[in-house]
Design a protein around this motif. Sequence first.
Motif, PDB file in Angstrom:
ATOM      1  N   PHE A  33       0.832  -1.206   0.000  1.00 60.23           N
ATOM      2  CA  PHE A  33       0.000   0.000   0.000  1.00 60.23           C
ATOM      3  C   PHE A  33       0.864   1.252   0.000  1.00 60.23           C
ATOM      4  O   PHE A  33       0.642   2.174  -0.786  1.00 60.23           O
ATOM      5  CB  PHE A  33      -0.924  -0.013   1.219  1.00 60.23           C
ATOM      6  CG  PHE A  33      -1.506   1.330   1.550  1.00 60.23           C
ATOM      7  CD1 PHE A  33      -2.557   1.845   0.791  1.00 60.23           C
ATOM      8  CD2 PHE A  33      -1.007   2.081   2.604  1.00 60.23           C
ATOM      9  CE1 PHE A  33      -3.086   3.100   1.084  1.00 60.23           C
ATOM     10  CE2 PHE A  33      -1.533   3.324   2.897  1.00 60.23           C
ATOM     11  CZ  PHE A  33      -2.572   3.838   2.142  1.00 60.23           C
ATOM     12  N   ARG A  34       1.829   1.292   0.878  1.00 59.91           N
ATOM     13  CA  ARG A  34       2.679   2.486   0.977  1.00 59.91           C
ATOM     14  C   ARG A  34       3.519   2.679  -0.280  1.00 59.91           C
ATOM     15  O   ARG A  34       3.744   3.811  -0.713  1.00 59.91           O
ATOM     16  CB  ARG A  34       3.570   2.370   2.217  1.00 59.91           C
ATOM     17  CG  ARG A  34       2.781   2.342   3.521  1.00 59.91           C
ATOM     18  CD  ARG A  34       3.660   2.195   4.738  1.00 59.91           C
ATOM     19  NE  ARG A  34       4.493   3.373   4.926  1.00 59.91           N
ATOM     20  CZ  ARG A  34       5.421   3.477   5.868  1.00 59.91           C
ATOM     21  NH1 ARG A  34       5.644   2.446   6.683  1.00 59.91           N
ATOM     22  NH2 ARG A  34       6.128   4.563   5.995  1.00 59.91           N
ATOM     23  N   GLU A  35       3.940   1.573  -0.874  1.00 63.05           N
ATOM     24  CA  GLU A  35       4.700   1.675  -2.115  1.00 63.05           C
ATOM     25  C   GLU A  35       3.814   2.202  -3.241  1.00 63.05           C
ATOM     26  O   GLU A  35       4.259   3.010  -4.069  1.00 63.05           O
ATOM     27  CB  GLU A  35       5.267   0.302  -2.487  1.00 63.05           C
ATOM     28  CG  GLU A  35       6.063   0.269  -3.782  1.00 63.05           C
ATOM     29  CD  GLU A  35       7.322   1.088  -3.723  1.00 63.05           C
ATOM     30  OE1 GLU A  35       7.801   1.552  -4.799  1.00 63.05           O
ATOM     31  OE2 GLU A  35       7.865   1.300  -2.609  1.00 63.05           O
ATOM     32  N   SER A  36       2.564   1.768  -3.268  1.00 62.82           N
ATOM     33  CA  SER A  36       1.656   2.204  -4.327  1.00 62.82           C
ATOM     34  C   SER A  36       1.354   3.696  -4.242  1.00 62.82           C
ATOM     35  O   SER A  36       1.038   4.331  -5.251  1.00 62.82           O
ATOM     36  CB  SER A  36       0.348   1.407  -4.258  1.00 62.82           C
ATOM     37  OG  SER A  36      -0.419   1.774  -3.125  1.00 62.82           O
ATOM     38  N   ARG A  37       1.452   4.273  -3.035  1.00 62.23           N
ATOM     39  CA  ARG A  37       1.142   5.692  -2.835  1.00 62.23           C
ATOM     40  C   ARG A  37       2.384   6.557  -2.741  1.00 62.23           C
ATOM     41  O   ARG A  37       2.270   7.772  -2.521  1.00 62.23           O
ATOM     42  CB  ARG A  37       0.326   5.865  -1.550  1.00 62.23           C
ATOM     43  CG  ARG A  37      -1.080   5.314  -1.606  1.00 62.23           C
ATOM     44  CD  ARG A  37      -1.853   5.733  -0.361  1.00 62.23           C
ATOM     45  NE  ARG A  37      -1.843   7.170  -0.200  1.00 62.23           N
ATOM     46  CZ  ARG A  37      -2.726   7.992  -0.759  1.00 62.23           C
ATOM     47  NH1 ARG A  37      -3.671   7.512  -1.548  1.00 62.23           N
ATOM     48  NH2 ARG A  37      -2.668   9.290  -0.548  1.00 62.23           N
TER      49      ARG A  37
END
Length: 432
Positions: A33-37
Motif C-alpha cells: 500500500f505504501r509503495e503504491s502511494r
Amino acid sequence: MEDQLTTRQPDEAVPAIDRYFAQLVDSELEAQFRESRFDYDLQRLRMAILVGALALAMFAVLDYAVISENLTFALVIRLVFGCLGAVGIYALTRTSLFRRRIEAPAWILLVSATLNYAAINAYCDTPDEYLSGFIIILMLLFFMLPLRFKAAVLMGVISTFIFSVVMTVTREIGTGELLTIYSQYLVTLFAGAFTSYQVNRLRRQEFIGERQIAEQRTKYLKLLTRILPPVIVERIQHGEERIADNIPDAVVVFADVVGFTQLSANHSPDEVVNFLNNLFGKFDDLTERHGLEKIKTIGDSYMVAGGVPEPQSEHVASAARLALEMVKSAGECIGPDGRAATITVGLHSGPLLAGVIGETRFGYDIWGDTVNLASRLQGSADPGCIVTSSAVRNALEKQFVFHSIGMVPLKGKGDVEIWHLLAQGDEKAEIS
C-alpha cells in the motif's frame, strides 16, 4: 484487534485493517500500500514544505507590523532558519538517503517549525494571540503531511508538549488565558488525530477495493480468453464494441459423433456428459496443438476454424492434420456403451465472416457459404471418414492422400465433387 471490511466476496478473505492504528494488519500488504502511494505522498510532502515556507514568509510581514522588541531576531528565525530550512528539507526529499523515508523529512519539518515558533514567542514581544498560531502547525501536520496515523499522533503530541513547556517557562500569561490557549491546542490535536485516522483508514479501504477490482478483472479476462480468442479479447479491451471481420481465406472443420442420439437415449445424463467431456477435451488439446481456433460445440458436433481471427500460412494443412488426429483420437475414447467412439468429419476452405455475437451470453462465431458447405460435407460422410471439398484437395494434393468420391448431391448446393482425406504424405491408407 482486527476490523474486517464489510464488503466481502464469498469464500474470499478480505484484508483486515487494525482498528486502533488504521493500518493493514498484513505487514506485507501494508508495505505494498505504501509503495503504491509513494509518488503521490512524496508530492504531498513537498507541497506541504512549500506551503509552510510561504506561510513563514507571510507571517514575517505580520511580525514587522506588531513586534517592537527583537524584531530582527524574529525575522531571522522566520526567513533564514524557517524559509531556508524548509528549502533544505525540500532538498532532502530529493536525495537517495531520504527519498524512501518520507516520515523522516516530515519529523524534521515539524520539530523545526515548532522550535522556530517557540523561539519567536519566547524572546520577542509577540501578543498573546500569537500563541494560537501554533494551531496552524498542527493543521499542517494532520491535513497536509502524508503520515501514518500513529506517526502523526506521536508528532502532534511531542510538538504540542515542546511548545507548551517553552511557553509556560518563558512567558508570563494569566492562568485563564493559558488554559484557553492550551485547550485550543488540545481540541485541534484531537480533531486532527480523528481526521488522520479516518483518512488513513479510507485510503487503505480504497487500496483494498482497487486490489479486489484488479483481481476480479484478472479473473474476468482469464474467463474471457476461454470464451473468445486472445486477439479478440485484446480488441475488446481497446474499446471495440462491434467486432465483425471479413476473412478472405479460412478453413472450417465440422465433426459429429456417430450414433449419439441413440447413445444419449440409452444412458444417464452423467454418462453422456462425461463421455462428451472426455472426447471434446481431447479435441480441444489437438486444436490448440495445431494452432487452430475452436469455435463452438453444438450438442455432439464440434466446430473448428483456421485462419481466424488472424491469417495463418498453413491453416488448411493444419486443419487436415487435425481432422486425421481427431478420427484417431475418437477411436481411443470409449463411450458409455463400451464401444469406441466414431465420428464423421467435413472439411472446406474459403472466405467467411467472423465476429462476436450476443450481449449477455456472447461468443465468437463464423458464417458464410464456407461454413455451410463444411457442414454439408460432414453430413455426407460415412462413419470414421473425413470428407473434403475440391478446394481443400487442390491445396493439399502434394501433402496428403485423397480418394475421389465423385459428384455428390448436397442439400442447397447441388452436385459437388467431394474427396476422402485418407492420410498425410506417403502414409498408406486403406480405401474402402
